[in-house]
Design a protein around this motif. Structure first.
Motif, PDB file in Angstrom:
ATOM      1  N   UNK A   1      -3.114  -3.294   2.723  1.00  0.00           N
ATOM      2  CA  UNK A   1      -2.799  -2.917   1.336  1.00  0.00           C
ATOM      3  C   UNK A   1      -4.055  -2.455   0.615  1.00  0.00           C
ATOM      4  N   UNK A   2      -5.152  -3.177   0.822  1.00  0.00           N
ATOM      5  CA  UNK A   2      -6.419  -2.760   0.209  1.00  0.00           C
ATOM      6  C   UNK A   2      -6.851  -1.409   0.780  1.00  0.00           C
ATOM      7  N   UNK A   3      -6.731  -1.258   2.111  1.00  0.00           N
ATOM      8  CA  UNK A   3      -7.093   0.008   2.730  1.00  0.00           C
ATOM      9  C   UNK A   3      -6.247   1.160   2.232  1.00  0.00           C
TER      10      UNK A   3
ATOM     11  N   UNK B   1       5.280  -1.743  -3.065  1.00  0.00           N
ATOM     12  CA  UNK B   1       4.076  -1.197  -2.466  1.00  0.00           C
ATOM     13  C   UNK B   1       4.361  -0.068  -1.483  1.00  0.00           C
ATOM     14  N   UNK B   2       5.546  -0.048  -0.888  1.00  0.00           N
ATOM     15  CA  UNK B   2       5.830   0.974   0.116  1.00  0.00           C
ATOM     16  C   UNK B   2       5.690   2.397  -0.436  1.00  0.00           C
ATOM     17  N   UNK B   3       6.145   2.687  -1.676  1.00  0.00           N
ATOM     18  CA  UNK B   3       5.901   4.041  -2.224  1.00  0.00           C
ATOM     19  C   UNK B   3       4.414   4.380  -2.324  1.00  0.00           C
TER      20      UNK B   3
ATOM     21  N   UNK C   1       9.790  -5.529   6.616  1.00  0.00           N
ATOM     22  CA  UNK C   1       8.431  -5.017   6.440  1.00  0.00           C
ATOM     23  C   UNK C   1       7.588  -6.000   5.654  1.00  0.00           C
ATOM     24  N   UNK C   2       6.386  -6.223   6.150  1.00  0.00           N
ATOM     25  CA  UNK C   2       5.391  -6.987   5.406  1.00  0.00           C
ATOM     26  C   UNK C   2       4.028  -6.428   5.773  1.00  0.00           C
ATOM     27  N   UNK C   3       3.436  -5.685   4.868  1.00  0.00           N
ATOM     28  CA  UNK C   3       2.127  -5.076   5.104  1.00  0.00           C
ATOM     29  C   UNK C   3       1.037  -6.076   4.791  1.00  0.00           C
ATOM     30  N   UNK C   4       0.144  -6.291   5.755  1.00  0.00           N
ATOM     31  CA  UNK C   4      -0.924  -7.272   5.577  1.00  0.00           C
ATOM     32  C   UNK C   4      -1.820  -6.881   4.405  1.00  0.00           C
ATOM     33  N   UNK C   5      -2.390  -7.880   3.752  1.00  0.00           N
ATOM     34  CA  UNK C   5      -3.180  -7.623   2.538  1.00  0.00           C
ATOM     35  C   UNK C   5      -4.366  -6.694   2.816  1.00  0.00           C
ATOM     36  N   UNK C   6      -4.962  -6.789   4.032  1.00  0.00           N
ATOM     37  CA  UNK C   6      -6.097  -5.905   4.346  1.00  0.00           C
ATOM     38  C   UNK C   6      -5.652  -4.445   4.396  1.00  0.00           C
TER      39      UNK C   6
END
Length: 580
Positions: free
Chosen positions: A147-149, A66-68, A140-145
């Motif tokens: 990720x949607x944003x 997801x980072x890319x 790194x762990x990006x919150x699901x909200x």
């Protein structure tokens, strides 16, 4: 024995200080890291997050995937913001286009700019926080909200750019022109970002336990860095020039007068242009049903008059189908305060407000008399009346009658733009300055006695302007409102520009971003050298730190540290003053 005992105590005390220092180093940034991880991952507690182990990946597989997307959203939102920001010169055209499709006036351009700024700020903040977490060695762990944003920002930015490419394709030409001004400064910004990125890059590259991983991390980074170092070799800007080679400042022609200061195409608007030192006046001419040429840009009267209030049933009718007596009854100023046609309009004095609200539709003959009295040249678009109009086939002759017989303007002040019946116009008014609205071979222009080109600014080319100037053909560019675009036109050699912002551009004494090649080379080389030094220092610092930790971890004396810590952790807990 006493000496050895003292040495042992000294050693233990020294190791105890090492333990204390490392504990402080580990926990002193916890509030900072908590804020970063809380915003990025919604993990506010220490036990909820993990540090990256040396040599291990900075995040799990799905996070790596997801980072890319986060980087892509940043890039596309940046491009979208840049395009919308540089499009400020044409905001009025964008709003006018939407008015034609929606039927009501609104500053959609300003909304678009605000949305682009918000989206970019959100994604940029996420990316900055991610870089800070990486620099602190956090996973790194990006919150699901988020990720949607991020996904929504990416989709919106790509979709918006695609729609703009279809409906507003010429704006990409504006973007390309802007690079001739902004490229040197964008280069400095890109180098600065690469220097900041070197910290997490160096940290994870040096901690990597495999050479392949180091190459994967450092290789693309160095390739991009080398590309940025060399990209100035391919840059071109007419504002990077030797001293003494800059031409005179382009003359300023008021586009429908001064529409940021007064209602467009009204007497007040043209007077404001004259007050602020404009050199010429531009307008649009329509012929009324009874043969009176008047000034009106739109095909209908809805946007710039109060016809919906006076003649509500005829508001959609073509402006040329009204008689002059009817047109005189309309107010052409109140809409200016109701709709506010420009995003960044200046405030008017009370006297100007009263004057603006009492403006009426302006007759061509009066307009020409005003220009002649102030020695201002004029240029106008002449609209052919619709079918069944009494002057549909004699519109040019009728306009010439007004110019030559009723207005009394000196012929050399008229820049004749209409291409229909040009040979007839030349014979009837040989003193007009014949003007062409498109590029053409020099031979063809000279054959038609063309002395001036009136070109949209996106066709700006210093080479073409110079070529035409050698044949004594001057160039006018329209519509140029922004100081950076006017500076580019000035550096490119344009002789005049049509603008909505005479009051702003008149105060510009030299082009923005003007510099000599020597000054630019110094800026370029100095930026690259400082960047190389800083990046080298950062990599060397991380290498030294990791080497120090590595040596200490293999030192036999350091093996005692764990035992010392276990032995004295009770004492440490009882000594809060020492640990504070």
């Amino acid at each position: 024995m006493e000496a050895s005992s003292t040495s042992l105590k000294t050693l233990k005390f020294g190791k105890l200080k090492v333990v204390r220092r490392r504990l402080l180093q580990r926990y002193e940034h916890q509030p900072f890291i908590s804020c970063l991880a809380g915003f990025y991952s919604c993990r506010w507690k220490r036990y909820q997050r993990r540090r990256t182990e040396p040599g291990k990946c900075c995040c799990k597989m799905w996070e790596c995937v997801f980072f890319p997307l986060l980087v892509g959203a940043f890039c596309f939102s940046l491009i979208f913001l840049y395009v919308v920001g540089e499009a400020k010169n044409d905001y009025n055209n964008f709003d006018w286009y939407n008015y034609g499709n929606l039927g009501f006036w609104f500053l959609w351009s300003l909304v678009l700019l605000i949305v682009a700024a918000i989206l970019f700020t959100y994604i940029a903040l996420l990316l900055v926080v991610a870089m800070c977490l990486l620099a602190e060695g956090q996973q790194l762990y990006l919150h699901w909200s988020h990720k949607i944003g991020t996904f929504l920002v990416l989709v919106f930015s790509v979709t918006a750019l695609s729609v703009l490419s279809v409906l507003w394709a010429d704006q990409w030409k504006t973007v390309r022109l802007s690079f001739q001004i902004t490229a040197p400064y964008l280069h400095i910004g890109a180098i600065t970002i690469m220097v900041l990125l070197s910290w997490p890059m160096a940290l994870h590259a040096i901690r990597a336990d495999k050479k392949v991983v180091r190459v994967i991390i450092v290789g693309p980074y160095l390739a991009i860095l080398l590309f940025l170092f060399l990209i100035p070799l391919g840059m071109y800007s007419p504002c990077i020039r030797e001293m003494g080679t800059l031409g005179p400042k382009p003359a300023l022609i008021g586009h429908r007068g001064a529409p940021m200061l007064a209602p467009e195409n009204t007497e007040m608007s043209f007077q404001k242009t004259i007050e602020h030192g404009g050199d010429g006046l531009e307008t649009d001419v329509t012929i009324s049903y009874d043969g009176v040429p008047f000034l009106m840009h739109d095909s209908t009267l809805t946007r710039t008059t109060n016809i919906k209030e006076v003649y509500p049933n005829d508001s959609a009718q073509n402006a040329a189908l009204f008689s002059w007596d009817t047109l005189q009854k309309l107010n052409a100023g109140t809409w200016f305060f109701k709709d506010k046609p420009f995003s960044f309009m200046g405030s008017l004095s009370r006297a100007d407000q009263i004057q603006a609200m009492n403006q009426s539709i302006y007759k061509l003959s009066n307009f020409l008399r005003l220009a002649d009295s102030q020695n201002k040249f004029v240029i106008f678009d002449l609209y052919r009346p619709p079918e069944k109009h009494p002057y549909r086939n004699s519109w040019i002759k009728r306009t010439l009658e007004v110019i030559l017989n009723e207005s009394g303007i000196r012929p050399h002040l008229v820049l004749w733009l209409e291409n229909s019946m040009r040979s007839f116009v030349q014979s009837a008014a040989p003193g007009f300055q014949q003007t062409m609205g498109r590029k053409a071979p020099v031979e063809d222009l000279l054959m038609d006695n063309i002395v001036k080109l009136n070109l949209v600014y996106t066709e700006m080319s210093s080479e073409d302007i110079r070529k035409y100037a050698e044949a004594n053909i001057t160039t006018n560019l329209y519509v140029v409102n922004e100081p950076w675009l006017f500076s580019l036109a000035w550096c490119s050699g344009a002789h005049s520009v049509t603008t909505n912002a005479v009051h702003i551009l008149k105060n510009l004494n030299q082009p923005l971003f003007l510099m000599t090649p020597q000054q630019y080379n110094i800026m370029w080389i100095l930026t690259d050298v400082v960047a190389v030094l800083l990046i080298s220092l950062i990599f060397a610092l991380h290498w030294w730190r990791e080497q120090s930790f590595s040596c200490c971890s293999h030192d036999s004396g350091l093996k005692m540290e764990s035992g010392i810590y276990n032995k004295f952790r009770t004492e440490l807990s009882d000594l809060p003053a020492v640990m504070a």
